[in-house]
Motif scaffolding. Structure first.
Motif, PDB file in Angstrom:
ATOM      1  N   ASN A 229       1.889   1.931  -3.416  1.00 50.71           N
ATOM      2  CA  ASN A 229       0.835   2.067  -4.464  1.00 50.71           C
ATOM      3  C   ASN A 229      -0.316   3.103  -3.683  1.00 50.71           C
ATOM      4  O   ASN A 229      -1.246   2.706  -3.361  1.00 50.71           O
ATOM      5  CB  ASN A 229       0.170   0.812  -4.753  1.00 50.71           C
ATOM      6  CG  ASN A 229       1.146  -0.207  -5.456  1.00 50.71           C
ATOM      7  OD1 ASN A 229       1.216   0.057  -6.513  1.00 50.71           O
ATOM      8  ND2 ASN A 229       1.641  -0.988  -4.899  1.00 50.71           N
ATOM      9  N   PRO A 230       0.328   4.477  -3.661  1.00 47.81           N
ATOM     10  CA  PRO A 230      -0.465   5.232  -2.841  1.00 47.81           C
ATOM     11  C   PRO A 230      -2.052   5.716  -3.353  1.00 47.81           C
ATOM     12  O   PRO A 230      -2.905   5.810  -2.707  1.00 47.81           O
ATOM     13  CB  PRO A 230       0.212   6.819  -2.985  1.00 47.81           C
ATOM     14  CG  PRO A 230       1.232   6.432  -3.876  1.00 47.81           C
ATOM     15  CD  PRO A 230       1.470   5.053  -4.280  1.00 47.81           C
TER      16      PRO A 230
ATOM     17  N   GLN B 229      -8.754   3.591   1.671  1.00 49.55           N
ATOM     18  CA  GLN B 229      -9.174   4.359   2.640  1.00 49.55           C
ATOM     19  C   GLN B 229     -10.616   5.012   2.444  1.00 49.55           C
ATOM     20  O   GLN B 229     -11.312   5.183   3.399  1.00 49.55           O
ATOM     21  CB  GLN B 229      -8.277   5.363   2.933  1.00 49.55           C
ATOM     22  CG  GLN B 229      -6.907   4.915   3.487  1.00 49.55           C
ATOM     23  CD  GLN B 229      -5.685   5.720   3.568  1.00 49.55           C
ATOM     24  OE1 GLN B 229      -5.779   6.804   2.813  1.00 49.55           O
ATOM     25  NE2 GLN B 229      -4.922   5.709   4.431  1.00 49.55           N
TER      26      GLN B 229
ATOM     27  N   LEU C 260      -4.042   2.808  -1.685  1.00 45.92           N
ATOM     28  CA  LEU C 260      -4.079   3.146  -0.310  1.00 45.92           C
ATOM     29  C   LEU C 260      -5.222   4.114  -0.314  1.00 45.92           C
ATOM     30  O   LEU C 260      -6.220   4.127   0.556  1.00 45.92           O
ATOM     31  CB  LEU C 260      -2.879   3.740   0.217  1.00 45.92           C
ATOM     32  CG  LEU C 260      -3.057   4.073   1.579  1.00 45.92           C
ATOM     33  CD1 LEU C 260      -3.434   3.036   2.467  1.00 45.92           C
ATOM     34  CD2 LEU C 260      -1.636   4.942   2.053  1.00 45.92           C
ATOM     35  N   GLN C 261      -5.282   5.299  -1.269  1.00 43.78           N
ATOM     36  CA  GLN C 261      -6.379   6.130  -0.996  1.00 43.78           C
ATOM     37  C   GLN C 261      -7.654   5.546  -1.522  1.00 43.78           C
ATOM     38  O   GLN C 261      -8.470   5.851  -0.712  1.00 43.78           O
ATOM     39  CB  GLN C 261      -6.051   7.294  -2.021  1.00 43.78           C
ATOM     40  CG  GLN C 261      -4.884   8.320  -1.422  1.00 43.78           C
ATOM     41  CD  GLN C 261      -4.792   9.484  -2.641  1.00 43.78           C
ATOM     42  OE1 GLN C 261      -4.696   9.319  -3.740  1.00 43.78           O
ATOM     43  NE2 GLN C 261      -4.327  10.489  -1.920  1.00 43.78           N
TER      44      GLN C 261
ATOM     45  N   LEU D  88       0.763  -1.209   0.041  1.00 42.09           N
ATOM     46  CA  LEU D  88       0.128   0.066  -0.018  1.00 42.09           C
ATOM     47  C   LEU D  88       0.888   1.206  -0.028  1.00 42.09           C
ATOM     48  O   LEU D  88       0.470   2.142  -0.718  1.00 42.09           O
ATOM     49  CB  LEU D  88      -1.090  -0.042   1.201  1.00 42.09           C
ATOM     50  CG  LEU D  88      -2.003  -0.897   1.143  1.00 42.09           C
ATOM     51  CD1 LEU D  88      -2.763  -1.132   2.505  1.00 42.09           C
ATOM     52  CD2 LEU D  88      -2.924  -0.762   0.133  1.00 42.09           C
ATOM     53  N   GLN D  89       1.966   1.269   0.695  1.00 44.19           N
ATOM     54  CA  GLN D  89       2.811   2.336   0.913  1.00 44.19           C
ATOM     55  C   GLN D  89       3.405   2.639  -0.704  1.00 44.19           C
ATOM     56  O   GLN D  89       3.756   3.787  -1.025  1.00 44.19           O
ATOM     57  CB  GLN D  89       4.023   2.322   1.720  1.00 44.19           C
ATOM     58  CG  GLN D  89       3.350   2.397   3.220  1.00 44.19           C
ATOM     59  CD  GLN D  89       2.554   3.838   3.410  1.00 44.19           C
ATOM     60  OE1 GLN D  89       3.302   4.535   3.370  1.00 44.19           O
ATOM     61  NE2 GLN D  89       1.654   3.626   4.280  1.00 44.19           N
TER      62      GLN D  89
END
Length: 91
Positions: free
Chosen positions: A53-54, A61, A57-58, A50-51
């Motif tokens: 692949n932001p 979230q 991640l967004q 996830l870090q």
């Protein structure tokens, strides 16, 4: 069959699907099953992915936030129904 993420920098499709739905716990579970690894290792792999692949991640979230809002709405609805039922039965 499992594979090392550091070599391919990819996750199984089922794991990616779970992340896109905002279900990190399911993604960890699926990765553990696929790779036959422990909970901490699977969580660390998911967090690293996830870090890296932001955008994902967004997206994850945002899905989680939407689920929390829906849950809050239904808790409020149930609370109002419970209060109305209580007032009706007492009144």
């Amino acid at each position: 069959m499992g594979f090392a993420l550091h070599k391919h920098d990819q996750l199984p499709l089922a794991v990616l699907g779970a992340l896109r739905r905002g279900d990190k716990i399911e993604a960890i579970k699926l990765l553990r099953e696929d790779q036959q690894i422990g909970l901490q290792e699977a969580k660390a792999e998911i967090d690293r992915y996830l870090q890296a692949n932001p955008a994902l991640l967004q997206q994850m979230q945002a899905k989680q936030a939407a689920m929390v809002h829906r849950l809050q709405f239904w808790v409020l609805v149930l609370l109002v129904v419970a209060i109305l039922a209580y007032v009706t039965l007492i009144g």
